[in-house]
Design a protein around this motif. Sequence first.
Motif, PDB file in Angstrom:
ATOM      1  N   LEU A   1      95.815  33.011  74.664  1.00 23.15           N
ATOM      2  CA  LEU A   1      96.559  33.001  73.595  1.00 23.15           C
ATOM      3  C   LEU A   1      95.948  33.133  72.122  1.00 23.15           C
ATOM      4  N   TRP A   2      95.111  32.139  71.859  1.00 25.33           N
ATOM      5  CA  TRP A   2      94.213  32.013  70.897  1.00 25.33           C
ATOM      6  C   TRP A   2      93.463  33.325  70.743  1.00 25.33           C
TER       7      TRP A   2
ATOM      8  N   THR B   1     101.503  31.349  66.830  1.00 21.75           N
ATOM      9  CA  THR B   1     103.070  30.712  66.863  1.00 21.75           C
ATOM     10  C   THR B   1     103.869  31.644  67.706  1.00 21.75           C
ATOM     11  N   TYR B   2     104.107  32.887  67.508  1.00 25.89           N
ATOM     12  CA  TYR B   2     104.938  33.752  68.173  1.00 25.89           C
ATOM     13  C   TYR B   2     104.702  33.905  69.542  1.00 25.89           C
ATOM     14  N   MET B   3     103.596  34.062  69.924  1.00 29.32           N
ATOM     15  CA  MET B   3     103.049  34.111  71.271  1.00 29.32           C
ATOM     16  C   MET B   3     103.469  32.747  72.068  1.00 29.32           C
TER      17      MET B   3
ATOM     18  N   GLU C   1     103.653  38.780  78.447  1.00 34.37           N
ATOM     19  CA  GLU C   1     102.614  38.970  79.652  1.00 34.37           C
ATOM     20  C   GLU C   1     101.422  37.892  79.363  1.00 34.37           C
ATOM     21  N   PHE C   2     101.865  36.572  79.703  1.00 33.86           N
ATOM     22  CA  PHE C   2     100.939  35.580  79.499  1.00 33.86           C
ATOM     23  C   PHE C   2     100.831  34.844  80.853  1.00 33.86           C
ATOM     24  N   ASP C   3      99.465  34.643  81.071  1.00 35.05           N
ATOM     25  CA  ASP C   3      99.470  33.591  82.309  1.00 35.05           C
ATOM     26  C   ASP C   3      99.789  32.111  81.881  1.00 35.05           C
TER      27      ASP C   3
ATOM     28  N   CYS D   1      98.043  25.845  76.145  1.00 34.20           N
ATOM     29  CA  CYS D   1      98.283  26.108  74.739  1.00 34.20           C
ATOM     30  C   CYS D   1      99.245  25.114  74.386  1.00 34.20           C
ATOM     31  N   LEU D   2     100.400  24.823  74.822  1.00 35.58           N
ATOM     32  CA  LEU D   2     101.284  24.053  74.356  1.00 35.58           C
ATOM     33  C   LEU D   2     100.889  22.550  74.715  1.00 35.58           C
TER      34      LEU D   2
END
Length: 757
Positions: free
Chosen positions: A662-663, A682-684, A694-696, A703-704
């Motif tokens: 995400l980064w 932030t949005y992602m 479409e994120f793994d 990330c969280l």
Amino acid sequence: MAVYDLVGEWTRLRGYVQSLWREVAYDDLNSAVAGAVSNVAISMIKKAASAMFVDYPGHDSYETVMKTITRGNPDKAQGMFSVALYSISPDKARKEKVKETHVDVKEQFMIHAYNDLRDFILDFQKTHSGKPTKRMLAELGNWDPKLNLQNASDEGRIKWRRSYTINWLYDLVNVFSSIVVQRNTMKGEKHDLSKVDWSVTGPWNKHCRLFGLNEFAGWVTTLAFQKPGTVDISSKILPHHVFGLQCIVDSLTVSRGWSLSGLRGHILTPPPRDFRPRRDVDLFLDRENKEFGRGYLQPVDILKQLFEKDDFLHGDFDRHRDDYIMLEGFQFDFVNWLGESKYMFGLTTIPPSRFSNSNANGLWEYSPFLCGVGLLDALELAYSSTLFLWDRIPEAVMLIHLHNMLVQKGYIQQPVGLYASLLGFFPGAFFADGKIPTSDFGKALVARMSGRETSPRAWNQRRRQAAQAASTHGILDTKGNLFFNVAKPCPVLLREADWDPERIPDADIPVNTLLAALRLKQTKIVTDHKTGEKKLEETELVRRTKSKLGADDKTLLQTASSLPMLGGGVNKMQAVPDFLRDVVPEGYKARWASETGKHRPNGTRQEEVPHKDLLEFIKWDVYRDICGDSPIMSLNMVWVTVQFFMVFMKIEGALEEAVNDLWLRAYKMDKKWAKQKRVGLTYMALLGADGAGEFDPDDVEECLEIMAEQFQNPRAGFMNHIYWKDLEEMFKRMERMERIASSRQKHHPADDACTVM
């Protein structure tokens, strides 16, 4: 009779204002609170005099009032007025005179203050040099700030006070006029000082020389620079001018243990051991950086460095230029003109301070009043300018959305204090309609961003509004903000209403205030056509109160029939109704009144609230915002902004080290986020938390978890960035106000007893 009523009013209010400054000196009440309430008291005198003189045009000067009530001779009037204290039986059937004394006419009618003010103006006019004449110098002598007032005679104390007053007025005018005087003496400009517009709306007001007292200083300076004999000075000095000066002078004398009572005359007590007029101003500024995370000055320098890093991150080296210029400007003005001034070091071509023999900073060091109103002015500017900044940068909103999502999803078990508090203060600024989402976090962010017009046209409109504003306060008015268009604290509302509580619109009054409760009490009672039951007329305040506090018509009517009284312990007083529990300070009672009463021509009920009671209500509302249980104006929001940037930088560093996908998308790969990388991240993250995009899932989880860890590394608390390091102790003081009220009655028993003059 009209004059008698006005004089009685300023006598009562003067006693109350003295008690405020006694609390500042002896009980650690924040001086900004006393400054705000004093301004309201001065406005009350101004309003009362204006209303009276509608019927007596041309007789509105203080001198006319004084000559009328003393029959033209204050000396002969001594002995004509007396004050009596009565003891009244519980059934009111019997009364007995306990004590009676002649009123000190010159003291209670403020004749000493008037003479000092008039004599200063006339003396200044003789030379326009900023220095007293030889004759005045001989009278003033060397003022001794350490004079033992308890051992001095009445005459000696009055002479000491006169010397202080005139010296202080000389410093005030010299500082206030310095910008124009130096233009003449150093730059060869030729401004006619007798024609300069010294008012707060004049062209020189953009140059800061003073905080909090500009209107009074401008008025005095205007008269001081008139040519001798061209203006009838006595006709220009109005009752509220004299009352204002009296409040300024009383703030010092009270802090030295000298107060006055109509019944007891001069009251002398030992001065407080450690009181300094600049106490609260120094905490606000923290010039020496003793309290990390609290003072205003230090975080401006730190934020500059963080702005520069953010400029580099986004490849835009003008990204925060305007933001920093604004904050640096306030920092410069606070350093040079709040609590201390360049005057103490000597201004070229301006006479030195009249207090140079003891303290060249005497203008501030010897004026609790100036320190209080100056601090109040600075607190508002610090508050509104930071909201203006938050309206321009995305970090504040982004972090609140992320924090809420992490709490809702269980990544943060207990909300972090700082972010939870900000959400409580400004719910409508962070989320659309103020509704905190528990899911669909990405949609919530989009709804918030699209809920307001953010186009260049909107920003240009904001700039036009700022350009048309008459003052810095107008430029920073939160009503012009696109996102942080938030409810204003009570001190801000009062200043905008020229310190007249009745001029504050119902639409602007926060529902959880004593002022709102008082307005509800004055709302018209109508009959519901469907049920036949009585209820309050559906005004905007009534609608907002129902919506925000969940009160029904019956509860509102019950509440409107009670008036909070700040002095618990009276048997006839009942427990505070649930509706008022967040309004009335803990430990106090509510006195019930009838549901009927006199009505105004417009149908609203006329409830005669004595001005002293109204000032006490205002005091509590101001207290809450500055140093009470809802101290939004005491939060150092510049330090909070530093926290915003630091948290993002830590999150970015940890995600970069983990090479999180995400980064990578937000900061390296996706060009649409090139100008707003943090918004993209932030949005992602919010979308990923929703299971969208479409994120793994492993990348989202990583990330969280990193974000949650950095939010709590360390956990930022609201109390870490409060200007007053002893605010927690101040919370406890709210429970001790009954003791303070008792102390006030001890020192001024006639003020609250049955007194007849």
